[in-house]
Design a protein around this motif. Structure first.
Motif, PDB file in Angstrom:
ATOM      1  N   LYS A  25     -43.980  -1.170  38.856  1.00 44.23           N
ATOM      2  CA  LYS A  25     -43.262  -1.466  40.100  1.00 44.23           C
ATOM      3  C   LYS A  25     -43.389  -2.927  40.492  1.00 44.23           C
ATOM      4  O   LYS A  25     -42.447  -3.523  41.010  1.00 44.23           O
ATOM      5  CB  LYS A  25     -43.784  -0.559  41.219  1.00 44.23           C
ATOM      6  CG  LYS A  25     -43.440   0.883  40.998  1.00 44.23           C
ATOM      7  CD  LYS A  25     -44.022   1.762  42.066  1.00 44.23           C
ATOM      8  CE  LYS A  25     -43.729   3.220  41.738  1.00 44.23           C
ATOM      9  NZ  LYS A  25     -44.348   4.134  42.678  1.00 44.23           N
ATOM     10  N   LYS A  28     -32.598  10.344  40.797  1.00 41.96           N
ATOM     11  CA  LYS A  28     -32.426   9.286  41.788  1.00 41.96           C
ATOM     12  C   LYS A  28     -31.056   9.391  42.434  1.00 41.96           C
ATOM     13  O   LYS A  28     -30.123   9.949  41.881  1.00 41.96           O
ATOM     14  CB  LYS A  28     -32.607   7.927  41.135  1.00 41.96           C
ATOM     15  CG  LYS A  28     -34.031   7.661  40.750  1.00 41.96           C
ATOM     16  CD  LYS A  28     -34.214   6.224  40.393  1.00 41.96           C
ATOM     17  CE  LYS A  28     -35.692   6.007  40.106  1.00 41.96           C
ATOM     18  NZ  LYS A  28     -36.018   4.645  39.892  1.00 41.96           N
ATOM     19  N   TRP A  76     -33.836   1.322  46.163  1.00 35.16           N
ATOM     20  CA  TRP A  76     -34.936   1.552  45.209  1.00 35.16           C
ATOM     21  C   TRP A  76     -36.204   1.944  45.953  1.00 35.16           C
ATOM     22  O   TRP A  76     -36.896   2.886  45.583  1.00 35.16           O
ATOM     23  CB  TRP A  76     -35.164   0.306  44.355  1.00 35.16           C
ATOM     24  CG  TRP A  76     -36.376   0.367  43.503  1.00 35.16           C
ATOM     25  CD1 TRP A  76     -36.644   1.269  42.500  1.00 35.16           C
ATOM     26  CD2 TRP A  76     -37.520  -0.483  43.559  1.00 35.16           C
ATOM     27  NE1 TRP A  76     -37.852   1.007  41.935  1.00 35.16           N
ATOM     28  CE2 TRP A  76     -38.428  -0.062  42.571  1.00 35.16           C
ATOM     29  CE3 TRP A  76     -37.860  -1.577  44.360  1.00 35.16           C
ATOM     30  CZ2 TRP A  76     -39.645  -0.690  42.360  1.00 35.16           C
ATOM     31  CZ3 TRP A  76     -39.068  -2.198  44.131  1.00 35.16           C
ATOM     32  CH2 TRP A  76     -39.947  -1.763  43.156  1.00 35.16           C
ATOM     33  N   LYS A  77     -36.530   1.183  47.008  1.00 33.62           N
ATOM     34  CA  LYS A  77     -37.737   1.469  47.795  1.00 33.62           C
ATOM     35  C   LYS A  77     -37.621   2.843  48.479  1.00 33.62           C
ATOM     36  O   LYS A  77     -38.607   3.568  48.572  1.00 33.62           O
ATOM     37  CB  LYS A  77     -37.960   0.391  48.854  1.00 33.62           C
ATOM     38  CG  LYS A  77     -38.307  -0.963  48.292  1.00 33.62           C
ATOM     39  CD  LYS A  77     -39.585  -0.924  47.509  1.00 33.62           C
ATOM     40  CE  LYS A  77     -40.714  -1.407  48.349  1.00 33.62           C
ATOM     41  NZ  LYS A  77     -41.969  -1.517  47.630  1.00 33.62           N
ATOM     42  N   LYS A 110     -40.768  -5.104  38.922  1.00 40.87           N
ATOM     43  CA  LYS A 110     -39.467  -4.963  39.588  1.00 40.87           C
ATOM     44  C   LYS A 110     -39.453  -5.726  40.906  1.00 40.87           C
ATOM     45  O   LYS A 110     -38.448  -6.345  41.262  1.00 40.87           O
ATOM     46  CB  LYS A 110     -39.159  -3.487  39.814  1.00 40.87           C
ATOM     47  CG  LYS A 110     -38.869  -2.749  38.523  1.00 40.87           C
ATOM     48  CD  LYS A 110     -38.522  -1.306  38.770  1.00 40.87           C
ATOM     49  CE  LYS A 110     -38.300  -0.617  37.429  1.00 40.87           C
ATOM     50  NZ  LYS A 110     -37.797   0.740  37.579  1.00 40.87           N
ATOM     51  N   ASN A 140     -35.993   5.438  47.410  1.00 41.49           N
ATOM     52  CA  ASN A 140     -36.000   6.533  46.424  1.00 41.49           C
ATOM     53  C   ASN A 140     -37.280   6.649  45.619  1.00 41.49           C
ATOM     54  O   ASN A 140     -37.421   7.582  44.845  1.00 41.49           O
ATOM     55  CB  ASN A 140     -34.823   6.373  45.448  1.00 41.49           C
ATOM     56  CG  ASN A 140     -33.512   6.602  46.121  1.00 41.49           C
ATOM     57  OD1 ASN A 140     -33.366   7.506  46.930  1.00 41.49           O
ATOM     58  ND2 ASN A 140     -32.532   5.780  45.812  1.00 41.49           N
ATOM     59  N   LYS A 141     -38.237   5.713  45.771  1.00 43.67           N
ATOM     60  CA  LYS A 141     -39.439   5.783  44.953  1.00 43.67           C
ATOM     61  C   LYS A 141     -40.298   6.968  45.312  1.00 43.67           C
ATOM     62  O   LYS A 141     -40.430   7.422  46.361  1.00 43.67           O
ATOM     63  CB  LYS A 141     -40.368   4.597  45.057  1.00 43.67           C
ATOM     64  CG  LYS A 141     -39.931   3.307  45.045  1.00 43.67           C
ATOM     65  CD  LYS A 141     -40.996   2.295  44.706  1.00 43.67           C
ATOM     66  CE  LYS A 141     -41.857   1.893  45.881  1.00 43.67           C
ATOM     67  NZ  LYS A 141     -42.705   0.801  45.610  1.00 43.67           N
TER      68      LYS A 141
END
Length: 118
Positions: free
Chosen positions: A65, A2, A114-115, A68, A117-118
């Motif tokens: 997910k 990440k 986060w979104k 989170k 890198n998913k």
């Protein structure tokens, strides 16, 4: 692997929230005073502290997910509620009215990365 900026921001945000949760769970004098100013019951501090720690755990360890997503939503509502409380009561305490938007920006930036890198 990440993105490093995501991990750094997530550590900062988690530390921010953990510090807040500890203040709430220990009924820190400043935190209690802030709740009294925005006319909220002090017993809510225990709930907020437990939920913040649960949210931190979800951000770091949940394989789901959607959990989170709910954690980020909860943090966002917490910050918006704090900002609204100080504005609605007309008693903006300088540290609190600054920290809530800073926390919200950290939350949104961490969520965005986060979104991404998913």
């Amino acid at each position: 692997m990440k993105n490093k900026s995501y991990i750094i921001l997530k550590v900062l945000f988690s530390s921010f929230m953990l510090f807040s949760a500890i203040g709430e769970l220990t009924l820190n004098e400043t935190v209690v005073h802030s709740m009294e100013i925005i006319q909220m019951p002090v017993y809510l501090l225990y709930l907020l502290g437990i939920l913040k720690i649960s949210g931190i755990i979800a951000l770091w360890f949940s394989p789901f997910k959607w959990i989170k997503e709910w954690a980020y939503a909860g943090f966002t509502f917490d910050f918006i509620g704090a900002i609204f409380g100080f504005i609605a009561t007309g008693n903006p305490m300088i540290p609190d009215i600054i920290m809530a938007p800073v926390g919200l920006m950290l939350c949104l930036a961490t969520y965005y990365l986060w979104k991404k890198n998913k």
